[in-house]
Design an enzyme around this catalytic site. Structure first.
Site, PDB file in Angstrom:
ATOM      1  N   CYS A 144     149.275 -37.288 -42.620  1.00 38.38           N
ATOM      2  CA  CYS A 144     148.244 -37.191 -41.598  1.00 38.38           C
ATOM      3  C   CYS A 144     147.708 -38.567 -41.225  1.00 38.38           C
ATOM      4  CB  CYS A 144     147.088 -36.316 -42.087  1.00 38.38           C
ATOM      5  SG  CYS A 144     147.499 -34.558 -42.159  1.00 38.38           S
ATOM      6  N   HIS A 147     142.382 -36.466 -39.026  1.00 41.30           N
ATOM      7  CA  HIS A 147     141.217 -35.837 -39.657  1.00 41.30           C
ATOM      8  C   HIS A 147     140.433 -36.846 -40.497  1.00 41.30           C
ATOM      9  CE1 HIS A 147     142.798 -35.610 -43.849  1.00 41.30           C
ATOM     10  NE2 HIS A 147     143.982 -35.398 -43.279  1.00 41.30           N
TER      11      HIS A 147
END
Length: 280
Positions: free
Chosen positions: A254, A237
């Site tokens: 992430c 992301h």
């Protein structure tokens, strides 16, 4: 018939990665002697091989010969390359530059060099000459790889063999890059950031199981735009923090992308079910 006399002079050049190494430039004047007198011709002859840490880029246009008594200019606005990254990284260490390193000698770099020179009583040219560089070397440490590429720009390593077929988000922890690949062809390549040692990004072969354009983390209450989830709560992301601080920080596991335009484009192309490979 007249004779030819060559006079040489030696000019020290201070350049090195961890100490003081001298690069010698010889300036020679060729002139006729005897009754016939002609205008002297000044010729610059290099002596030896310059250190790669201090030598100007190979494609830099030939500079005007340095006037006697003035230090030679190593780099100036418009120059590019690894040497400029090192200059910028060292300027960052002593808080004269806050952006980059970018590898391009831009107006911000010129302003930083001018400020550094003025603070130390050197001519404020904004160009990095021998004296300026030597002074900067004595005040800073040798930058590491991720100092040079703090804000990205590093080359990507070769794709893992598992990335060479199909539609794949091919993520390398070694080069800290992500390649969006289709049938072995790289469509987009971007720098990425991973989790810390306490929240490491998992490695292996996964698949995108959910996409969420305007996602917000329920665990950390932080935005995760253009999230493409591939392993539990871990996703690729966009990260505004990565965009602002580079590799000075880390994610909670992430895969962070700092280029919002690129990940927006990638988000529109990636489909649920596409493969994700995280490798060293």
């Amino acid at each position: 018939m007249g004779s030819i006399r060559i006079r040489g002079r030696r000019t020290p050049t201070a350049v090195l990665a961890s100490g003081a190494v001298l690069t010698v430039l010889c300036g020679c004047t060729v002139q006729a002697s005897g009754e016939e007198r002609r205008t002297p011709v000044h010729i610059e002859l290099p002596s030896g091989t310059p250190s790669p840490k201090s030598a100007p880029p190979d494609d830099k246009p030939s500079a005007t010969p340095t006037p006697p008594g003035q230090p030679a200019v190593l780099w100036s606005r418009g120059d590019e390359g690894r040497d400029i990254r090192e200059l910028q990284a060292r300027l960052r260490q002593i808080a004269w530059l806050f952006d980059g390193p970018t590898g391009t000698y831009d107006d911000l770099t010129e302003q930083a060099v001018r400020g550094f020179q003025g603070k130390r009583g050197l001519p404020k040219t904004g160009k990095t000459d021998e004296v300026t560089w030597e002074r900067l070397l004595t005040m800073t440490r040798e930058p590491g790889k991720w100092d040079l590429y703090l804000m990205g720009g590093q080359p990507a390593d070769a794709p893992d063999a598992r990335c060479m077929t199909g539609r794949v988000l091919c993520i390398s922890k070694s080069s800290r890059t992500l390649r969006w690949m289709i049938d072995g062809r790289s469509v987009l390549t971007v720098p990425v950031r991973f989790g810390s040692q306490y929240t490491p990004t998992r490695e292996g072969v996964f698949s995108v199981y959910w996409k969420s354009r305007h996602h917000v983390s329920t665990l950390y209450d932080s935005p995760m735009p253009y999230a493409m989830f591939f392993s539990g709560g871990q996703a690729v992301h966009y990260s505004s923090d990565f965009a602002a601080t580079g590799y000075a920080g880390a994610s909670h596991g992430c895969v962070n992308v700092r280029d919002e335009r690129a990940i927006a484009e990638m988000f529109d192309q990636v489909r649920t079910g596409d493969k994700v490979v995280v490798h060293w």
